[in-house]
Write a protein that holds these residues in place. Structure first.
Motif, short mmCIF file in Angstrom:
data_model
loop_
_atom_site.label_atom_id
_atom_site.label_comp_id
_atom_site.label_asym_id
_atom_site.label_seq_id
_atom_site.Cartn_x
_atom_site.Cartn_y
_atom_site.Cartn_z
N THR A 68 22.78 11.13 -28.83
CA THR A 68 22.11 11.99 -29.51
C THR A 68 20.93 11.40 -30.11
O THR A 68 21.00 10.42 -31.01
N PRO A 69 19.73 11.99 -29.97
CA PRO A 69 18.49 11.50 -30.57
C PRO A 69 18.69 11.72 -32.20
O PRO A 69 19.07 12.61 -32.58
N ASP A 70 18.09 10.71 -32.73
CA ASP A 70 18.03 10.56 -34.26
C ASP A 70 16.72 11.19 -34.92
O ASP A 70 15.69 10.76 -34.49
N LEU A 71 16.98 12.38 -35.14
CA LEU A 71 15.86 13.15 -35.65
C LEU A 71 15.30 12.73 -37.15
O LEU A 71 14.50 13.17 -37.47
N ASN A 72 16.03 11.87 -37.85
CA ASN A 72 15.76 11.57 -39.22
C ASN A 72 15.58 10.14 -39.60
O ASN A 72 14.52 9.68 -40.21
N GLY A 73 16.38 9.45 -38.88
CA GLY A 73 16.43 7.95 -39.02
C GLY A 73 15.55 6.92 -38.41
O GLY A 73 14.99 5.88 -38.67
N GLY A 74 14.95 7.53 -37.19
CA GLY A 74 13.51 6.86 -36.67
C GLY A 74 14.58 5.94 -35.63
O GLY A 74 13.80 4.96 -35.21
N THR A 75 15.62 5.75 -35.19
CA THR A 75 16.20 4.75 -34.51
C THR A 75 16.07 5.43 -32.81
O THR A 75 16.70 4.75 -31.92
N GLY A 76 15.44 6.25 -32.66
CA GLY A 76 15.22 6.74 -31.19
C GLY A 76 16.44 7.50 -30.67
O GLY A 76 16.66 8.30 -31.26
N GLY A 77 16.46 7.15 -29.23
CA GLY A 77 17.76 8.14 -28.65
C GLY A 77 16.98 9.08 -27.61
O GLY A 77 17.86 9.88 -27.22
N PHE A 78 15.63 9.38 -27.54
CA PHE A 78 15.04 10.31 -26.91
C PHE A 78 14.79 9.80 -25.42
O PHE A 78 14.70 10.66 -24.47
N GLY A 79 14.23 8.57 -25.36
CA GLY A 79 13.64 8.17 -24.02
C GLY A 79 14.71 8.29 -22.97
O GLY A 79 14.20 8.95 -21.64
N TRP A 80 15.81 7.84 -22.93
CA TRP A 80 16.63 7.74 -21.53
C TRP A 80 17.24 9.13 -21.25
O TRP A 80 17.19 9.67 -20.00
N PRO A 81 17.63 10.14 -22.38
CA PRO A 81 17.73 11.53 -21.90
C PRO A 81 16.60 12.18 -21.39
O PRO A 81 16.64 12.88 -20.06
#
Length: 129
Positions: free
Chosen positions: A89-102
Protein backbone atom coordinates in the motif's frame (compact mmCIF):
# COMPACT_ATOMS: atom_id res chain seq x y z
CA UNK A 1 14.44 -7.01 -33.26
CA UNK A 2 16.19 -3.91 -31.91
CA UNK A 3 18.02 -3.98 -28.57
CA UNK A 4 19.96 -1.58 -26.37
CA UNK A 5 21.82 -2.01 -23.08
CA UNK A 6 22.92 0.73 -20.67
CA UNK A 7 24.81 0.24 -17.41
CA UNK A 8 23.48 2.72 -14.87
CA UNK A 9 26.00 3.73 -12.21
CA UNK A 10 25.21 5.11 -8.76
CA UNK A 11 27.44 8.22 -8.77
CA UNK A 12 24.48 10.61 -8.70
CA UNK A 13 21.37 8.49 -8.75
CA UNK A 14 19.11 11.33 -9.94
CA UNK A 15 21.52 11.90 -12.83
CA UNK A 16 21.72 8.15 -13.50
CA UNK A 17 17.94 7.88 -13.73
CA UNK A 18 17.87 10.85 -16.11
CA UNK A 19 20.52 9.17 -18.28
CA UNK A 20 18.41 5.99 -18.33
CA UNK A 21 15.31 7.98 -19.39
CA UNK A 22 17.29 9.81 -22.10
CA UNK A 23 18.75 6.51 -23.33
CA UNK A 24 15.25 5.04 -23.53
CA UNK A 25 13.99 8.06 -25.49
CA UNK A 26 16.95 7.79 -27.90
CA UNK A 27 16.33 4.05 -28.35
CA UNK A 28 12.63 4.58 -29.06
CA UNK A 29 13.29 7.48 -31.45
CA UNK A 30 15.70 5.32 -33.46
CA UNK A 31 13.19 2.51 -34.06
CA UNK A 32 12.21 2.05 -37.72
CA UNK A 33 8.54 2.14 -36.70
CA UNK A 34 8.21 4.81 -34.01
CA UNK A 35 5.83 4.52 -31.10
CA UNK A 36 2.99 6.95 -30.50
CA UNK A 37 4.03 9.71 -28.10
CA UNK A 38 1.89 8.38 -25.23
CA UNK A 39 3.23 4.84 -25.60
CA UNK A 40 6.81 6.14 -25.69
CA UNK A 41 6.32 8.21 -22.53
CA UNK A 42 4.82 5.16 -20.81
CA UNK A 43 7.96 3.17 -21.64
CA UNK A 44 10.12 6.03 -20.31
CA UNK A 45 8.07 6.16 -17.09
CA UNK A 46 8.55 2.42 -16.55
CA UNK A 47 12.29 2.77 -17.22
CA UNK A 48 12.44 5.57 -14.65
CA UNK A 49 10.60 3.56 -11.99
CA UNK A 50 12.55 0.32 -12.48
CA UNK A 51 15.95 2.04 -12.58
CA UNK A 52 15.11 4.20 -9.55
CA UNK A 53 14.06 1.13 -7.58
CA UNK A 54 17.15 -0.82 -8.66
CA UNK A 55 19.47 2.01 -7.57
CA UNK A 56 17.60 2.60 -4.31
CA UNK A 57 16.92 -0.99 -3.26
CA UNK A 58 19.04 -3.20 -5.51
CA UNK A 59 22.62 -2.58 -4.53
CA UNK A 60 23.27 0.83 -6.06
CA UNK A 61 24.06 -0.18 -9.63
CA UNK A 62 22.05 -1.77 -12.41
CA UNK A 63 21.94 -2.53 -16.10
CA UNK A 64 19.02 -1.46 -18.27
CA UNK A 65 18.16 -3.46 -21.39
CA UNK A 66 15.51 -2.39 -23.87
CA UNK A 67 14.22 -4.73 -26.56
CA UNK A 68 11.79 -3.84 -29.33
CA UNK A 69 9.60 -6.73 -30.41
CA UNK A 70 7.06 -6.44 -33.26
CA UNK A 71 4.16 -5.76 -30.86
CA UNK A 72 5.88 -4.74 -27.63
CA UNK A 73 8.79 -3.08 -25.89
CA UNK A 74 10.53 -5.02 -23.13
CA UNK A 75 12.19 -3.07 -20.31
CA UNK A 76 14.61 -5.21 -18.30
CA UNK A 77 16.67 -4.10 -15.31
CA UNK A 78 19.33 -6.27 -13.67
CA UNK A 79 20.57 -5.44 -10.16
CA UNK A 80 22.57 -7.03 -7.36
CA UNK A 81 19.81 -7.59 -4.77
CA UNK A 82 17.94 -10.90 -4.52
CA UNK A 83 14.96 -9.08 -2.92
CA UNK A 84 11.97 -8.97 -5.27
CA UNK A 85 9.91 -5.76 -5.51
CA UNK A 86 6.99 -5.74 -3.12
CA UNK A 87 3.40 -4.88 -3.88
CA UNK A 88 2.44 -2.72 -0.91
CA UNK A 89 0.00 0.00 0.00
CA UNK A 90 1.50 3.36 -0.98
CA UNK A 91 2.53 5.59 1.92
CA UNK A 92 0.48 8.77 1.49
CA UNK A 93 1.91 10.52 4.56
CA UNK A 94 5.36 9.22 5.46
CA UNK A 95 7.15 9.58 2.16
CA UNK A 96 8.40 5.97 2.08
CA UNK A 97 7.01 5.30 -1.39
CA UNK A 98 5.14 2.22 -2.48
CA UNK A 99 3.79 3.75 -5.70
CA UNK A 100 6.26 2.54 -8.34
CA UNK A 101 5.87 -1.23 -8.50
CA UNK A 102 2.04 -1.15 -8.49
CA UNK A 103 2.16 1.50 -11.22
CA UNK A 104 4.57 -0.57 -13.34
CA UNK A 105 2.25 -3.57 -12.96
CA UNK A 106 -0.75 -1.49 -14.09
CA UNK A 107 1.05 -0.03 -17.12
CA UNK A 108 2.71 -3.23 -18.34
CA UNK A 109 1.05 -6.16 -20.04
CA UNK A 110 3.33 -8.48 -18.08
CA UNK A 111 5.98 -8.17 -15.40
CA UNK A 112 8.38 -10.76 -14.08
CA UNK A 113 11.11 -11.09 -11.49
CA UNK A 114 13.79 -13.74 -11.95
CA UNK A 115 16.66 -14.54 -9.64
CA UNK A 116 19.99 -14.68 -11.43
CA UNK A 117 22.34 -17.65 -10.89
CA UNK A 118 25.23 -15.20 -10.46
CA UNK A 119 23.30 -13.30 -7.77
CA UNK A 120 20.81 -10.50 -7.85
CA UNK A 121 17.68 -10.40 -9.93
CA UNK A 122 16.21 -9.35 -13.24
CA UNK A 123 12.98 -7.35 -13.32
CA UNK A 124 11.17 -7.15 -16.66
CA UNK A 125 8.11 -5.28 -17.87
CA UNK A 126 6.59 -5.75 -21.31
CA UNK A 127 4.57 -2.85 -22.72
CA UNK A 128 2.46 -2.55 -25.86
CA UNK A 129 3.91 -0.69 -28.81
Amino acid sequence: MDTMSVTVVPAHSATSVAVARDSARDFLAALPEPLAAEAAETVVLVVSELVTNALRHGGGTCTLDLTAHPDSIEVTVHDLSPQAPLMRTPDLNGGTGGFGWPMVNRLAHTTSVRHRPSGGKTVSATLAR
